[in-house]
Design a protein around this motif. Structure first.
Motif, PDB file in Angstrom:
ATOM      1  N   GLY A 199       0.919  -1.293   0.090  1.00  0.00           N
ATOM      2  CA  GLY A 199      -0.132   0.175   0.022  1.00  0.00           C
ATOM      3  C   GLY A 199       0.881   1.185   0.077  1.00  0.00           C
ATOM      4  N   THR A 200       2.320   1.245  -0.223  1.00  0.00           N
ATOM      5  CA  THR A 200       2.975   2.337  -0.221  1.00  0.00           C
ATOM      6  C   THR A 200       3.945   2.370  -1.335  1.00  0.00           C
ATOM      7  OG1 THR A 200       3.234   2.151   2.143  1.00  0.00           O
ATOM      8  CG2 THR A 200       5.100   3.134   1.125  1.00  0.00           C
ATOM      9  N   PHE A 201       3.690   3.436  -2.054  1.00  0.00           N
ATOM     10  CA  PHE A 201       4.331   3.639  -3.418  1.00  0.00           C
ATOM     11  C   PHE A 201       5.575   4.556  -3.223  1.00  0.00           C
ATOM     12  CE2 PHE A 201       4.901   5.924  -7.697  1.00  0.00           C
ATOM     13  CZ  PHE A 201       5.435   4.911  -8.318  1.00  0.00           C
ATOM     14  N   ALA A 202       6.711   3.860  -3.306  1.00  0.00           N
ATOM     15  CA  ALA A 202       8.236   4.384  -2.926  1.00  0.00           C
ATOM     16  C   ALA A 202       9.194   3.380  -3.366  1.00  0.00           C
ATOM     17  CB  ALA A 202       8.369   4.504  -1.493  1.00  0.00           C
ATOM     18  N   SER A 203      10.253   4.099  -3.831  1.00  0.00           N
ATOM     19  CA  SER A 203      11.614   3.334  -3.901  1.00  0.00           C
ATOM     20  C   SER A 203      12.303   2.970  -2.690  1.00  0.00           C
ATOM     21  CB  SER A 203      12.779   4.242  -4.856  1.00  0.00           C
ATOM     22  OG  SER A 203      13.886   3.845  -4.652  1.00  0.00           O
ATOM     23  N   MET A 204      12.659   1.739  -2.563  1.00  0.00           N
ATOM     24  CA  MET A 204      13.491   1.647  -1.368  1.00  0.00           C
ATOM     25  C   MET A 204      14.692   2.443  -1.085  1.00  0.00           C
ATOM     26  SD  MET A 204      11.956  -1.128  -0.322  1.00  0.00           S
ATOM     27  CE  MET A 204      12.883  -1.390   1.151  1.00  0.00           C
ATOM     28  N   ASP A 205      15.007   3.320  -1.583  1.00  0.00           N
ATOM     29  CA  ASP A 205      16.103   4.509  -1.377  1.00  0.00           C
ATOM     30  C   ASP A 205      15.437   6.048  -0.919  1.00  0.00           C
ATOM     31  OD1 ASP A 205      17.972   2.844  -1.605  1.00  0.00           O
ATOM     32  OD2 ASP A 205      18.053   2.976  -3.658  1.00  0.00           O
ATOM     33  N   ASP A 206      13.950   5.874  -1.084  1.00  0.00           N
ATOM     34  CA  ASP A 206      13.444   7.341  -0.857  1.00  0.00           C
ATOM     35  C   ASP A 206      13.625   8.043   0.481  1.00  0.00           C
ATOM     36  OD1 ASP A 206      11.118   9.130  -0.471  1.00  0.00           O
ATOM     37  OD2 ASP A 206       9.890   8.211  -1.870  1.00  0.00           O
ATOM     38  N   ILE A 210       9.174   6.979   3.990  1.00  0.00           N
ATOM     39  CA  ILE A 210       8.028   6.211   4.042  1.00  0.00           C
ATOM     40  C   ILE A 210       7.771   4.642   4.031  1.00  0.00           C
ATOM     41  CG2 ILE A 210       6.477   8.382   3.217  1.00  0.00           C
ATOM     42  CD1 ILE A 210       6.211   6.700   0.693  1.00  0.00           C
ATOM     43  N   GLN A 211       8.665   4.164   3.198  1.00  0.00           N
ATOM     44  CA  GLN A 211       8.923   2.834   3.126  1.00  0.00           C
ATOM     45  C   GLN A 211       9.445   2.066   4.378  1.00  0.00           C
ATOM     46  OE1 GLN A 211      10.973   4.977   1.929  1.00  0.00           O
ATOM     47  NE2 GLN A 211      13.037   4.441   1.552  1.00  0.00           N
ATOM     48  N   ASN A 212      10.096   2.777   5.188  1.00  0.00           N
ATOM     49  CA  ASN A 212      10.705   2.378   6.408  1.00  0.00           C
ATOM     50  C   ASN A 212       9.500   2.077   7.311  1.00  0.00           C
ATOM     51  OD1 ASN A 212      13.128   3.468   4.929  1.00  0.00           O
ATOM     52  ND2 ASN A 212      14.276   3.419   6.718  1.00  0.00           N
ATOM     53  N   ARG A 213       8.687   3.327   7.354  1.00  0.00           N
ATOM     54  CA  ARG A 213       7.661   3.521   8.316  1.00  0.00           C
ATOM     55  C   ARG A 213       6.539   2.140   7.987  1.00  0.00           C
ATOM     56  NH1 ARG A 213       8.406   8.872   7.027  1.00  0.00           N
ATOM     57  NH2 ARG A 213       6.627   9.050   5.989  1.00  0.00           N
ATOM     58  N   CYS A 214       6.192   1.853   6.782  1.00  0.00           N
ATOM     59  CA  CYS A 214       5.387   0.880   6.328  1.00  0.00           C
ATOM     60  C   CYS A 214       6.124  -0.485   6.895  1.00  0.00           C
ATOM     61  CB  CYS A 214       5.307   0.827   4.770  1.00  0.00           C
ATOM     62  SG  CYS A 214       4.355  -0.339   3.978  1.00  0.00           S
ATOM     63  N   LEU A 216       8.100  -0.967   9.089  1.00  0.00           N
ATOM     64  CA  LEU A 216       8.134  -1.123  10.809  1.00  0.00           C
ATOM     65  C   LEU A 216       6.646  -1.383  11.334  1.00  0.00           C
ATOM     66  CD1 LEU A 216       9.464  -0.649  13.515  1.00  0.00           C
ATOM     67  CD2 LEU A 216       8.564   1.646  13.635  1.00  0.00           C
ATOM     68  N   TYR A 217       5.708  -0.848  10.676  1.00  0.00           N
ATOM     69  CA  TYR A 217       4.183  -1.420  11.029  1.00  0.00           C
ATOM     70  C   TYR A 217       4.058  -2.727  10.582  1.00  0.00           C
ATOM     71  CZ  TYR A 217       2.533   3.167  12.646  1.00  0.00           C
ATOM     72  OH  TYR A 217       2.113   4.409  13.190  1.00  0.00           O
ATOM     73  N   HIS A 218       4.610  -3.291   9.731  1.00  0.00           N
ATOM     74  CA  HIS A 218       4.397  -4.710   9.339  1.00  0.00           C
ATOM     75  C   HIS A 218       4.923  -5.819  10.001  1.00  0.00           C
ATOM     76  CE1 HIS A 218       2.606  -2.852   5.671  1.00  0.00           C
ATOM     77  NE2 HIS A 218       1.867  -4.080   5.418  1.00  0.00           N
ATOM     78  N   LEU A 219       5.839  -5.207  10.889  1.00  0.00           N
ATOM     79  CA  LEU A 219       6.739  -6.130  11.708  1.00  0.00           C
ATOM     80  C   LEU A 219       6.588  -5.925  13.117  1.00  0.00           C
ATOM     81  CD1 LEU A 219       9.746  -6.145   9.537  1.00  0.00           C
ATOM     82  CD2 LEU A 219       8.180  -7.906   9.740  1.00  0.00           C
ATOM     83  N   ILE A 220       5.770  -5.160  13.853  1.00  0.00           N
ATOM     84  CA  ILE A 220       5.780  -4.947  15.245  1.00  0.00           C
ATOM     85  C   ILE A 220       4.584  -5.522  15.853  1.00  0.00           C
ATOM     86  CG2 ILE A 220       7.307  -2.776  15.141  1.00  0.00           C
ATOM     87  CD1 ILE A 220       4.617  -1.122  15.271  1.00  0.00           C
ATOM     88  N   GLY A 221       3.412  -6.047  15.185  1.00  0.00           N
ATOM     89  CA  GLY A 221       2.329  -6.578  15.654  1.00  0.00           C
ATOM     90  C   GLY A 221       2.543  -7.401  16.788  1.00  0.00           C
ATOM     91  N   ASN A 222       1.960  -7.047  18.059  1.00  0.00           N
ATOM     92  CA  ASN A 222       1.901  -7.937  19.137  1.00  0.00           C
ATOM     93  C   ASN A 222       3.291  -8.418  19.539  1.00  0.00           C
ATOM     94  OD1 ASN A 222      -0.746  -8.251  20.430  1.00  0.00           O
ATOM     95  ND2 ASN A 222      -0.836  -8.782  18.195  1.00  0.00           N
ATOM     96  N   GLY A 223       4.429  -7.567  19.058  1.00  0.00           N
ATOM     97  CA  GLY A 223       5.824  -7.890  19.512  1.00  0.00           C
ATOM     98  C   GLY A 223       6.275  -9.028  18.624  1.00  0.00           C
ATOM     99  N   THR A 224       5.580  -9.554  17.813  1.00  0.00           N
ATOM    100  CA  THR A 224       6.280 -10.412  16.885  1.00  0.00           C
ATOM    101  C   THR A 224       6.158 -10.380  15.356  1.00  0.00           C
ATOM    102  OG1 THR A 224       4.050 -11.559  16.895  1.00  0.00           O
ATOM    103  CG2 THR A 224       5.305 -12.344  18.662  1.00  0.00           C
ATOM    104  N   GLY A 225       5.147  -9.549  15.086  1.00  0.00           N
ATOM    105  CA  GLY A 225       4.927  -9.155  13.666  1.00  0.00           C
ATOM    106  C   GLY A 225       4.201 -10.206  12.953  1.00  0.00           C
ATOM    107  N   GLU A 226       3.711 -11.056  13.656  1.00  0.00           N
ATOM    108  CA  GLU A 226       3.125 -12.369  12.755  1.00  0.00           C
ATOM    109  C   GLU A 226       1.690 -11.782  12.023  1.00  0.00           C
ATOM    110  OE1 GLU A 226       1.302 -16.982  13.530  1.00  0.00           O
ATOM    111  OE2 GLU A 226       2.190 -15.882  14.958  1.00  0.00           O
ATOM    112  N   TRP A 227       1.547 -12.065  11.048  1.00  0.00           N
ATOM    113  CA  TRP A 227       0.135 -11.937  10.452  1.00  0.00           C
ATOM    114  C   TRP A 227      -0.742 -13.065  10.282  1.00  0.00           C
ATOM    115  CZ3 TRP A 227      -1.249  -7.219   8.514  1.00  0.00           C
ATOM    116  CH2 TRP A 227      -0.402  -5.992   8.639  1.00  0.00           C
ATOM    117  N   ARG A 228      -2.078 -13.009  11.083  1.00  0.00           N
ATOM    118  CA  ARG A 228      -2.759 -14.158  11.062  1.00  0.00           C
ATOM    119  C   ARG A 228      -3.978 -13.941  10.393  1.00  0.00           C
ATOM    120  NH1 ARG A 228      -2.728 -14.683  17.478  1.00  0.00           N
ATOM    121  NH2 ARG A 228      -2.739 -12.614  17.454  1.00  0.00           N
ATOM    122  N   VAL A 229      -4.461 -15.039  10.114  1.00  0.00           N
ATOM    123  CA  VAL A 229      -6.106 -15.169   9.357  1.00  0.00           C
ATOM    124  C   VAL A 229      -7.083 -15.161  10.525  1.00  0.00           C
ATOM    125  CG1 VAL A 229      -7.467 -16.589   7.916  1.00  0.00           C
ATOM    126  CG2 VAL A 229      -4.884 -16.688   7.335  1.00  0.00           C
TER     127      VAL A 229
END
Length: 522
Positions: A199-206, A210-214, A216-229
């Motif tokens: 959901g973030t349009f950016a180069s990895m060198d932007d 904004i890519q760094n913030r995205c 971080l959010y994808h990896l901090i959930g409940n301290g584990t970053g696990e994405w569950r169904v």
């Protein structure tokens, strides 16, 4: 229609998952609460639907996985929701000259993961780098996660808990530098990078990070970053939230399109319509579950085209009669059980960004595929065991592409299918189910569809660029709204949606934090 008085302690504008979280917390605290939702149902982007006639399969139409919603929040509200772990974290088909295979990351990682890295790279060095990097990122998650349901910490407070090298890699410099310095293999680099681009349009060198913030959010959930169904689909989450809010005493009105919010000295007035007539209601506080850009319009400040968010994703939902075979020979029930990466080598991601920035639909199209029915067969109804859902999420397809070229939608869908077929031993079309009219079971959504369906400006799934989940060191944190990251320019109007600081994704954090600010003020 409203029952009783048209004056409430809190009026919540919008009925998405964050709004329902706010309503539940506030009503449980004894405040009078009304939720006004424009659509004929609550849930916002976190809903389940049966999009294909003749089939009972309930697909998560927009949002599709849960990571950031704290277990404490779910316990606080007594949510009857079960989140299931996926047995596979990710699988990435690869081709190197005459060699082909797939990079498998198990959950939890075991010997098959190590062997898979070795098969791709020829040694154990890349896997050792992988383990070291994610161990460091895991320690960041362990430091940040406990703060998400507390008043905002200052940046220096969080930084003191994190290794300086890791902080520099993740927070201070473009993430591309850390990825290219720590990893040598193009495929491995790409797998790491994808979490920065959902959901973030950016180069990895932007340089905006904004890519760094995205990431971080994808990896901090409940301290584990696990994405569950979520068992039963995303709608099960928001149905449980709506139930919690109503049982606590909140009033929910659907079909209520809010047209104006007028702050006053002791609260705010909200005007809304139900198709038959205009209505108004007042609240000591108004919580906005809509995007900040939309809120400004409701406050009478007008539209600012130059500040309108712009989303970047292609979401395709499929229903299959069977899972397709892969060229790599991997078991489809293993490969599709997690995140299947397609055309997401690091160099492919960067070339795709350059193409899209230049106004072209990327070719090949980078994207990811998920098969939720492998984890939760219940969403298939009576087709459990004889069908599967498949969700494709495409990267680097900003809304501008579709505004500029009416044919870009068909091109993007075609290239997404081509990226899928490129790793299959048979065409995906041969596995597609057909609806009651004999049409292939395919549903595609571009940013413009998201804006039209959900009133998310620009189809941006986060309501705008994500912010760091802490306050800059010189922030003013004088009021509860500021302390919880939900403030606007009006004391009586607070953000409670994804546009609040720490509000992105299906987390409920925006709703929780707005509720805490209100409880501290009233």
């Amino acid at each position: 229609m409203l029952s009783g008085s048209q004056s409430y302690d809190v009026v919540v504008v919008g009925g998405g998952h964050n709004a329902l979280v706010s309503a539940a917390y506030l009503a449980r605290a004894g405040l009078s609460v009304v939720v006004l939702e424009r659509l004929d149902h609550t849930g916002g982007a976190a809903v389940s639907v049966e999009p294909f006639s003749g089939h009972p399969a309930r697909l998560s139409r927009y949002s599709y996985l849960v990571s950031l919603m704290p277990e404490q929040l779910m316990a606080d509200l007594g949510l009857d929701v079960r989140l299931a772990s996926r047995t596979t974290a990710s699988y990435t088909p690869w081709l190197r000259g005459e060699r082909s295979g797939g990079l498998l990351v198990e959950r939890p990682e075991g010997e098959a993961t190590r062997a898979s890295f070795r098969d791709l790279t020829g040694s154990d060095e890349e896997y050792a780098a992988w383990q070291a990097f994610y161990a460091e990122v895991g320690r960041v998650a362990e430091a940040v996660a406990p703060t998400l349901m507390q008043p905002l910490p200052l940046e220096r407070e969080v930084r003191s808990l994190v290794d300086p090298t890791t902080w520099a890699d993740v927070v201070e410099q473009p993430l591309g530098r850390a990825i290219t310095s720590r990893f040598a293999d193009d495929t491995v680099r790409g797998v790491v990078a994808t979490d920065a681009l959902i959901g973030t349009f950016a180069s990895m060198d932007d340089p905006s990070l904004i890519q760094n913030r995205c990431f971080l959010y994808h990896l901090i959930g409940n301290g584990t970053g696990e994405w569950r169904v979520p068992i039963g689909g995303m709608g099960a989450v928001t149905d449980a939230l709506a139930k919690a809010a109503v049982e606590a005493g909140a009033e929910i009105i659907t079909g209520a399109g809010v047209s104006a919010i007028t702050p006053g000295p002791d609260g705010a007035e909200v005007d809304w319509h139900d198709g038959d007539g205009q209505h108004s209601v007042t609240g000591r506080r108004v919580l906005a579950g809509v995007a900040p850009w939309v809120l400004r319009i409701l406050l009478g400040e007008g539209e600012e085209a130059e500040t309108k968010p712009s989303g970047s994703q292609l979401k395709i939902n499929f229903l299959l009669d069977r899972l397709p075979a892969l060229k790599s020979g991997a078991d489809p029930e293993v490969a599709f059980a997690g995140t299947l990466h397609l055309a997401e080598d690091y160099t492919q991601l960067e070339r795709a960004y350059d193409a899209a920035a230049g106004g072209q639909v990327p070719d090949p199209m980078p994207g990811e595929v998920y098969c939720h029915s492998l984890t939760d067969p219940s969403i298939l109804g009576d087709r459990a065991g004889s069908a599967h859902t498949l969700t494709y999420f495409g990267l680097h397809v900003p809304a501008d592409l579709f505004d500029a070229d009416p044919g870009a939608r068909d091109t993007a869908v075609s290239r997404a299918l081509a990226s899928i077929d490129a790793v299959l031993a048979e065409p995906l079309a041969d596995c597609l189910a057909r609806d009651a009219d004999g049409k292939p079971c395919i549903e595609a959504k571009i940013p413009q569809d998201v804006e039209k369906d959900l009133a998310m400006p620009g189809g941006h799934i986060f309501h705008g660029d994500l912010e760091w989940p802490w306050a800059p060191n010189r922030s003013r944190l004088d009021t509860p709204a500021q302390q919880w990251g939900v403030q606007t320019e009006h004391d009586a109007v607070l953000l409670c949606g994804s546009g609040a600081r720490r509000g992105g994704a299906v987390s409920g954090l925006g709703g929780h934090n707005a509720a805490q600010a209100v409880l501290a003020e009233l």
